[in-house]
Design an enzyme around this catalytic site. Sequence first.
Site, mmCIF file in Angstrom:
data_model
loop_
_atom_site.group_PDB
_atom_site.id
_atom_site.type_symbol
_atom_site.label_atom_id
_atom_site.label_comp_id
_atom_site.label_asym_id
_atom_site.label_seq_id
_atom_site.Cartn_x
_atom_site.Cartn_y
_atom_site.Cartn_z
ATOM 1 C CE LYS A 1 -4.470 0.514 1.981
ATOM 2 N NZ LYS A 1 -5.338 0.006 3.027
ATOM 3 N NE ARG A 2 1.418 3.219 5.184
ATOM 4 C CZ ARG A 2 0.602 2.306 5.685
ATOM 5 N NH1 ARG A 2 0.904 1.032 5.568
ATOM 6 N NH2 ARG A 2 -0.523 2.640 6.274
#
Length: 498
Positions: free
Chosen positions: A254-255
């Site tokens: 996600k990051r």
Amino acid sequence: MNQPSARPVRTRYAPSPTGPQHIGGIRSALFAWLYARRHGGQFILRIEDTDRKRTVPGSVEMILEAFDWLGIDIDEGPREGGAFGPYVQSERLELYQTWAKWLVENGCAYKCFATAEELAEMRKVGGGYDRRYRDISAAATADLEAQGLPYVIRFKMPLTGVTVGEDLIRGEVEFANEQLQDAVLLKSDGYPTYHLAHIVDDYHMRITHVTRAIEWLPSFPLHIQIWNALGWEKPQFAHLPVLLNPNGKGKLSKRKEQFADADGKSVPVLVHEFMEAGYLPAAVLNFLTNIGWNYGDNEEIFSTAQAIERFELKDVNPANSAYPIAKLDWLNSQYIQRADVAALCQLLKPILEQAGFSVDGARLRRVVPLLQVRLKSLHDVVPMAGFFFADWAAFEAPSPEILIQRKMDREGTADILRGSIPLLRQLESFEAEIQHAAMSEYAKATGYKNGQVFGSLRAAVTGQKVSPPTFETMEVLGKEESIRRIELALRSLGNDCA
Ligand code: GLU
């Protein structure tokens, strides 16, 4: 067992506004939406912004932009309004406070005055919060409160026994209560935690099916106990599998906004990356719907309308899936091939313009049918067909390396091009088939191979080795412009056309 009554289906997507929309979140939203549409129900967007530190301004706009692009329509939400709003949790604080208080008054929750130091001590010893304020007397609690000490409200989790949950995808799931903590429901600043807020909202918004990521499964027993304590009819639950990185290891990042797949190609994971990479929304929808759910055996291409006819949460595969990104390129090319010409023109025009071409709409409409079978991504239009829109007066003649085909030399190429000009000029119709016939005859008469003649012409008018078919291309360019380009090519070979 929870036997829900037959209420009109209402599902929701409840993102925390923490930045750009990740494709995993959209996949959860999509399943909730498909289910609502399948059952003639409502789909609600609720913004869960109670974690103030993680809230990123502009996130809601990005979420809405993603939904609009994909065509996932929302029945109720912060933009759409609705009878059960507000749809943003920070605007509903009083409601959570009321229910937290109710739980305390009914003996299901308690005020906990543990300080940060106390909690740090407990963590050091291990085992989490030791419930030290759970059973203190009402008088002692009142005393601490009177001193103005800050407190949180914690849920009184049963200490023994088991909690059994029903999951639409996973069946019955059982948890030992002793494994669970007395979770915080309301923080000292009056903000609720997810545990309280989503239940209060799901109840008040009459949600019938909660679809959320598998990460929430460990908290499921806590939530069941809170629902029971409040005495409300529970919705049904579906804990969705998550997307794994393309190599099957670990949850899809996600990051890290981009990371390389096995071929070193960067993989889109945020919705705006899909938008920018030239994918068609319909292809992305098809791609996402097909991860963890099947329309039918070996039926990889299906529309959202078709999926709606069959979609059931119980058919979702419980196993997490590796992100099959390679399939998206294939699907996208399939969708481009089937797309309506006018719709495709609308999508391609801005891409060409961004690349610096000024686009004539009528010409684009003629070019698109030549491209449809060849485009994998919308952005391929630039290398593949930009030359159609290059200003021909300023058209930079292709270099000899491009013009001279394999097994050809400069002289031969110039010879072919020079000889073709008068023949093309005298054609009454410039239709591809007529050109083809004339140039085949020309090849026969001169002893060159068809491939040598056609290839040299292709390179001359397009400036590239790969392009749509030569004569269709020249038909779109028109006689005058095609000949002008051939003349420029001749000059590049050091020959004049005279
Ligand atoms: N705000 C939660 C999240 O983003 C929502 C989970 C849920 O759908 O209940 O994970």
